[in-house]
Design a protein around this motif. Sequence first.
Motif, PDB file in Angstrom:
ATOM      1  N   LEU A 167       0.827  -1.206   0.000  1.00 42.18           N
ATOM      2  CA  LEU A 167       0.000   0.000   0.000  1.00 42.18           C
ATOM      3  C   LEU A 167       0.863   1.258   0.000  1.00 42.18           C
ATOM      4  CD1 LEU A 167      -2.779  -1.136   2.506  1.00 42.18           C
ATOM      5  CD2 LEU A 167      -3.142  -0.526   0.097  1.00 42.18           C
ATOM      6  N   ILE A 168       1.938   1.238   0.767  1.00 40.18           N
ATOM      7  CA  ILE A 168       2.867   2.383   0.796  1.00 40.18           C
ATOM      8  C   ILE A 168       3.459   2.611  -0.593  1.00 40.18           C
ATOM      9  CG2 ILE A 168       5.182   3.087   1.601  1.00 40.18           C
ATOM     10  CD1 ILE A 168       3.171   3.682   3.689  1.00 40.18           C
ATOM     11  N   GLN A 169       3.896   1.544  -1.225  1.00 37.30           N
ATOM     12  CA  GLN A 169       4.509   1.647  -2.555  1.00 37.30           C
ATOM     13  C   GLN A 169       3.512   2.211  -3.576  1.00 37.30           C
ATOM     14  OE1 GLN A 169       5.695  -2.091  -4.363  1.00 37.30           O
ATOM     15  NE2 GLN A 169       7.544  -1.107  -5.177  1.00 37.30           N
ATOM     16  N   LEU A 170       2.296   1.726  -3.579  1.00 38.74           N
ATOM     17  CA  LEU A 170       1.281   2.220  -4.512  1.00 38.74           C
ATOM     18  C   LEU A 170       0.904   3.671  -4.205  1.00 38.74           C
ATOM     19  CD1 LEU A 170      -0.997  -0.951  -4.676  1.00 38.74           C
ATOM     20  CD2 LEU A 170       0.475  -0.065  -6.508  1.00 38.74           C
ATOM     21  N   ASP A 171       0.842   4.018  -2.923  1.00 38.51           N
ATOM     22  CA  ASP A 171       0.539   5.391  -2.517  1.00 38.51           C
ATOM     23  C   ASP A 171       1.653   6.344  -2.971  1.00 38.51           C
ATOM     24  OD1 ASP A 171      -1.157   7.261  -0.995  1.00 38.51           O
ATOM     25  OD2 ASP A 171       0.550   7.367   0.389  1.00 38.51           O
ATOM     26  N   GLN A 172       2.891   5.911  -2.862  1.00 39.83           N
ATOM     27  CA  GLN A 172       4.014   6.745  -3.298  1.00 39.83           C
ATOM     28  C   GLN A 172       4.001   6.973  -4.809  1.00 39.83           C
ATOM     29  OE1 GLN A 172       6.197   8.549  -1.438  1.00 39.83           O
ATOM     30  NE2 GLN A 172       4.815   7.895   0.178  1.00 39.83           N
ATOM     31  N   LYS A 173       3.589   5.962  -5.561  1.00 41.44           N
ATOM     32  CA  LYS A 173       3.481   6.129  -7.017  1.00 41.44           C
ATOM     33  C   LYS A 173       2.445   7.195  -7.358  1.00 41.44           C
ATOM     34  CE  LYS A 173       5.036   1.564  -8.504  1.00 41.44           C
ATOM     35  NZ  LYS A 173       4.666   0.324  -9.195  1.00 41.44           N
TER      36      LYS A 173
END
Length: 197
Positions: free
Chosen positions: A26-32
């Motif tokens: 979720l963090i990775q997708l949010d950062q994108k």
Amino acid sequence: MKKIFIYILIILFITGLWGINIYNNLIQLDQKIKTQWSQIESVYQRRSDLIPNLVNTVKGSALFENQTLNQIVEARSRASSVHLDSNNLNQNQIDKFQKTQEYLNNYVGKLLIVVENYPNIKSTENFYELQNQLEGTENRINVERYKFNEEVNNFNSYRNQFPIIIIANFFEKFQEKGYFKIQKESKNNPKVDFSLY
């Protein structure tokens, strides 16, 4: 009894690793999404930076309508004043941002239509170059908005899967993100009437 305790610890450990993995995804997708939002802000800022040059080039014609220029300056000021927190890109915030940008876009379009009546402005090299840069920037805006919507779709699709949604709902920053949508005015086909000519 000891074996049951060990099994419980193993299950808790595996569940914990699973939860950490979901959180990290979720963090990775949010950062994108945040990165793509920065790209959108960048191209909108480029358009905003081009507008004063366009207005100044057009001001050179003493006959040009000052009302149109004033409306563009006001629309640019309004569009520049809206800043969104990349941690809160919900649908209401995206719609608010998009509405102010569309307001500005409408006045820039109006300026370009009015300029058609002033061949001396259209023929200047500065105006021609600025018009091309503005057109290129508008194309870039569309590309970046499309990429943003793709990232939002990836995030929302992942976060809304069961049981991931349970973990996502524990954290406010993992709420659903908003999309750029077609404006209601844009859905109507323009009416073309040649009967006056």
